[in-house]
Scaffold this motif. Structure first.
Motif, PDB file in Angstrom:
ATOM      1  N   VAL A   3      39.142  41.165  34.777  1.00  0.00           N
ATOM      2  CA  VAL A   3      40.134  40.514  36.129  1.00  0.00           C
ATOM      3  C   VAL A   3      41.393  41.288  35.755  1.00  0.00           C
ATOM      4  O   VAL A   3      41.697  41.210  34.587  1.00  0.00           O
ATOM      5  N   ILE A   4      41.968  42.149  36.470  1.00  0.00           N
ATOM      6  CA  ILE A   4      43.334  42.515  36.274  1.00  0.00           C
ATOM      7  C   ILE A   4      44.316  41.814  36.891  1.00  0.00           C
ATOM      8  O   ILE A   4      44.227  41.759  37.954  1.00  0.00           O
ATOM      9  N   GLU A   5      45.461  41.768  36.183  1.00  0.00           N
ATOM     10  CA  GLU A   5      46.561  40.588  36.602  1.00  0.00           C
ATOM     11  C   GLU A   5      47.783  41.469  36.822  1.00  0.00           C
ATOM     12  O   GLU A   5      48.072  42.024  35.869  1.00  0.00           O
ATOM     13  N   SER A   6      48.464  40.712  37.794  1.00  0.00           N
ATOM     14  CA  SER A   6      49.872  41.095  37.897  1.00  0.00           C
ATOM     15  C   SER A   6      50.594  39.793  38.028  1.00  0.00           C
ATOM     16  O   SER A   6      50.231  38.777  37.602  1.00  0.00           O
ATOM     17  N   ARG A   7      51.799  39.767  38.012  1.00  0.00           N
ATOM     18  CA  ARG A   7      52.603  38.541  38.055  1.00  0.00           C
ATOM     19  C   ARG A   7      52.036  37.458  39.003  1.00  0.00           C
ATOM     20  O   ARG A   7      52.104  36.321  38.690  1.00  0.00           O
ATOM     21  N   ARG A   8      51.621  37.922  40.305  1.00  0.00           N
ATOM     22  CA  ARG A   8      51.396  37.075  41.316  1.00  0.00           C
ATOM     23  C   ARG A   8      49.856  37.158  41.781  1.00  0.00           C
ATOM     24  O   ARG A   8      49.424  36.213  42.606  1.00  0.00           O
ATOM     25  N   ILE A   9      49.162  38.263  41.267  1.00  0.00           N
ATOM     26  CA  ILE A   9      47.652  38.602  41.737  1.00  0.00           C
ATOM     27  C   ILE A   9      46.811  38.691  40.803  1.00  0.00           C
ATOM     28  O   ILE A   9      46.953  39.236  39.709  1.00  0.00           O
ATOM     29  N   SER A  10      45.568  38.306  41.122  1.00  0.00           N
ATOM     30  CA  SER A  10      44.458  38.620  40.406  1.00  0.00           C
ATOM     31  C   SER A  10      43.597  39.828  41.118  1.00  0.00           C
ATOM     32  O   SER A  10      43.195  39.553  42.327  1.00  0.00           O
ATOM     33  N   LEU A  11      43.145  40.675  40.516  1.00  0.00           N
ATOM     34  CA  LEU A  11      42.353  41.738  41.037  1.00  0.00           C
ATOM     35  C   LEU A  11      40.940  42.022  40.230  1.00  0.00           C
ATOM     36  O   LEU A  11      40.904  41.770  39.018  1.00  0.00           O
ATOM     37  N   ARG A  12      39.880  41.803  40.963  1.00  0.00           N
ATOM     38  CA  ARG A  12      38.622  42.284  40.420  1.00  0.00           C
ATOM     39  C   ARG A  12      37.667  42.969  41.144  1.00  0.00           C
ATOM     40  O   ARG A  12      37.828  42.904  42.456  1.00  0.00           O
ATOM     41  N   LEU A  13      36.633  43.647  40.616  1.00  0.00           N
ATOM     42  CA  LEU A  13      35.800  44.360  41.703  1.00  0.00           C
ATOM     43  C   LEU A  13      34.963  43.315  42.501  1.00  0.00           C
ATOM     44  O   LEU A  13      34.556  42.328  42.091  1.00  0.00           O
ATOM     45  N   ILE A  14      34.651  43.915  43.560  1.00  0.00           N
ATOM     46  CA  ILE A  14      34.084  43.007  44.572  1.00  0.00           C
ATOM     47  C   ILE A  14      32.355  42.921  44.222  1.00  0.00           C
ATOM     48  O   ILE A  14      31.887  43.882  43.666  1.00  0.00           O
ATOM     49  N   SER A  15      32.261  41.604  44.214  1.00  0.00           N
ATOM     50  CA  SER A  15      30.636  41.482  43.718  1.00  0.00           C
ATOM     51  C   SER A  15      29.803  40.695  45.035  1.00  0.00           C
ATOM     52  O   SER A  15      30.363  40.433  46.089  1.00  0.00           O
ATOM     53  N   GLU A  16      28.718  40.477  45.013  1.00  0.00           N
ATOM     54  CA  GLU A  16      27.601  39.983  46.294  1.00  0.00           C
ATOM     55  C   GLU A  16      28.204  38.634  46.455  1.00  0.00           C
ATOM     56  O   GLU A  16      28.067  38.161  47.570  1.00  0.00           O
ATOM     57  N   GLU A  17      28.824  38.104  45.422  1.00  0.00           N
ATOM     58  CA  GLU A  17      29.259  36.708  45.745  1.00  0.00           C
ATOM     59  C   GLU A  17      30.536  36.715  46.699  1.00  0.00           C
ATOM     60  O   GLU A  17      30.926  35.274  47.134  1.00  0.00           O
ATOM     61  N   ASP A  18      31.280  37.698  46.896  1.00  0.00           N
ATOM     62  CA  ASP A  18      32.442  37.896  47.516  1.00  0.00           C
ATOM     63  C   ASP A  18      32.248  38.048  49.180  1.00  0.00           C
ATOM     64  O   ASP A  18      33.322  37.809  49.772  1.00  0.00           O
ATOM     65  N   ALA A  19      31.158  38.025  49.601  1.00  0.00           N
ATOM     66  CA  ALA A  19      30.705  38.208  50.845  1.00  0.00           C
ATOM     67  C   ALA A  19      31.397  37.276  51.901  1.00  0.00           C
ATOM     68  O   ALA A  19      32.002  37.593  53.054  1.00  0.00           O
ATOM     69  N   PRO A  20      31.359  36.117  51.718  1.00  0.00           N
ATOM     70  CA  PRO A  20      31.728  35.037  52.637  1.00  0.00           C
ATOM     71  C   PRO A  20      33.432  35.221  52.558  1.00  0.00           C
ATOM     72  O   PRO A  20      33.991  35.001  53.581  1.00  0.00           O
ATOM     73  N   GLU A  21      34.161  35.282  51.558  1.00  0.00           N
ATOM     74  CA  GLU A  21      35.784  35.511  51.451  1.00  0.00           C
ATOM     75  C   GLU A  21      35.936  36.677  52.263  1.00  0.00           C
ATOM     76  O   GLU A  21      37.056  36.768  52.798  1.00  0.00           O
ATOM     77  N   LEU A  22      35.081  37.880  51.862  1.00  0.00           N
ATOM     78  CA  LEU A  22      35.373  39.117  52.405  1.00  0.00           C
ATOM     79  C   LEU A  22      35.364  38.945  54.020  1.00  0.00           C
ATOM     80  O   LEU A  22      36.178  39.454  54.933  1.00  0.00           O
ATOM     81  N   GLN A  23      34.230  38.407  54.503  1.00  0.00           N
ATOM     82  CA  GLN A  23      34.057  38.203  56.136  1.00  0.00           C
ATOM     83  C   GLN A  23      35.438  37.339  56.507  1.00  0.00           C
ATOM     84  O   GLN A  23      35.716  37.669  57.572  1.00  0.00           O
ATOM     85  N   ALA A  24      35.757  36.278  55.914  1.00  0.00           N
ATOM     86  CA  ALA A  24      36.787  35.738  56.342  1.00  0.00           C
ATOM     87  C   ALA A  24      37.994  36.434  56.424  1.00  0.00           C
ATOM     88  O   ALA A  24      38.764  36.257  57.289  1.00  0.00           O
ATOM     89  N   TYR A  25      38.315  37.339  55.447  1.00  0.00           N
ATOM     90  CA  TYR A  25      39.475  38.216  55.408  1.00  0.00           C
ATOM     91  C   TYR A  25      39.477  38.929  56.453  1.00  0.00           C
ATOM     92  O   TYR A  25      40.435  38.949  57.145  1.00  0.00           O
ATOM     93  N   TYR A  26      38.406  39.612  56.670  1.00  0.00           N
ATOM     94  CA  TYR A  26      38.304  40.632  58.033  1.00  0.00           C
ATOM     95  C   TYR A  26      38.480  39.826  59.373  1.00  0.00           C
ATOM     96  O   TYR A  26      38.978  40.483  60.167  1.00  0.00           O
ATOM     97  N   MET A  27      37.506  38.689  59.424  1.00  0.00           N
ATOM     98  CA  MET A  27      37.738  38.094  60.760  1.00  0.00           C
ATOM     99  C   MET A  27      39.192  37.592  60.966  1.00  0.00           C
ATOM    100  O   MET A  27      39.760  37.612  61.849  1.00  0.00           O
ATOM    101  N   ARG A  28      39.931  37.057  60.000  1.00  0.00           N
ATOM    102  CA  ARG A  28      41.341  36.497  59.944  1.00  0.00           C
ATOM    103  C   ARG A  28      42.303  37.635  60.308  1.00  0.00           C
ATOM    104  O   ARG A  28      43.122  37.425  60.907  1.00  0.00           O
ATOM    105  N   ASN A  29      41.908  38.663  59.956  1.00  0.00           N
ATOM    106  CA  ASN A  29      42.895  40.055  60.165  1.00  0.00           C
ATOM    107  C   ASN A  29      42.303  40.934  61.110  1.00  0.00           C
ATOM    108  O   ASN A  29      42.938  41.951  61.227  1.00  0.00           O
ATOM    109  N   ALA A  30      41.532  40.605  61.730  1.00  0.00           N
ATOM    110  CA  ALA A  30      40.725  41.813  62.936  1.00  0.00           C
ATOM    111  C   ALA A  30      41.903  42.370  63.754  1.00  0.00           C
ATOM    112  O   ALA A  30      42.037  43.500  63.771  1.00  0.00           O
TER     113      ALA A  30
END
Length: 146
Positions: A3-30
């Protein structure tokens, strides 16, 4: 997983478990992302399609072809941005392309700048790249100011 951290954000490589959150992100921001992305076929944003895509992303990462990151605000499970280092070229060039997007609700808070400020040095060091090339559409004034 790293996990790569900044002051307010956590970033990590996308894994297969991220599919529901990615789908929600793209639907929310279509609507928000529509001007910057090409049109998507029907069914593109279904959970099964995002599961396939997340699996493909994980394979690309393990093969060294691309490194795709999901960003979350500290303490939040919801994806608020993505940063994709793709088209990795090895050999003497050692380069890739950078593409990114951020949730409409998070714009104007310097979150993308903050995240990329820690992520880019990490990608240079961890993956031994020499060049990261970012393109943008000139009408996207927020990216132009980055």
């Amino acid at each position: 997983m790293t996990v790569i951290e900044s002051r307010r954000i956590s970033l990590r490589l996308i894994s297969e478990e991220d599919a529901p959150e990615l789908q929600a992100y793209y639907m929310r921001n279509a609507r928000h992302l529509e001007p910057w992305e090409h049109s998507r076929p029907d069914g593109y944003h279904t959970i099964p399609e995002w599961e396939k895509r997340a699996k493909q992303f994980a394979e690309e990462i393990s093969e060294g072809h691309s490194y795709r990151f999901a960003a979350r605000l500290h303490g939040d499970a919801e994806v608020m941005a993505v940063a994709n280092f793709t088209n990795v070229v090895r050999g003497a060039f050692l380069a890739c392309n950078l593409g990114y997007s951020i949730d409409a609700r998070c714009q104007g808070r310097n979150l993308m700048f903050e995240g990329l400020s820690v992520l880019i040095p990490y990608v240079f060091q961890e993956y031994r790249l020499h060049r990261i090339m970012a393109n943008y559409i000139p009408e996207n004034t927020r990216s132009a100011n980055f």
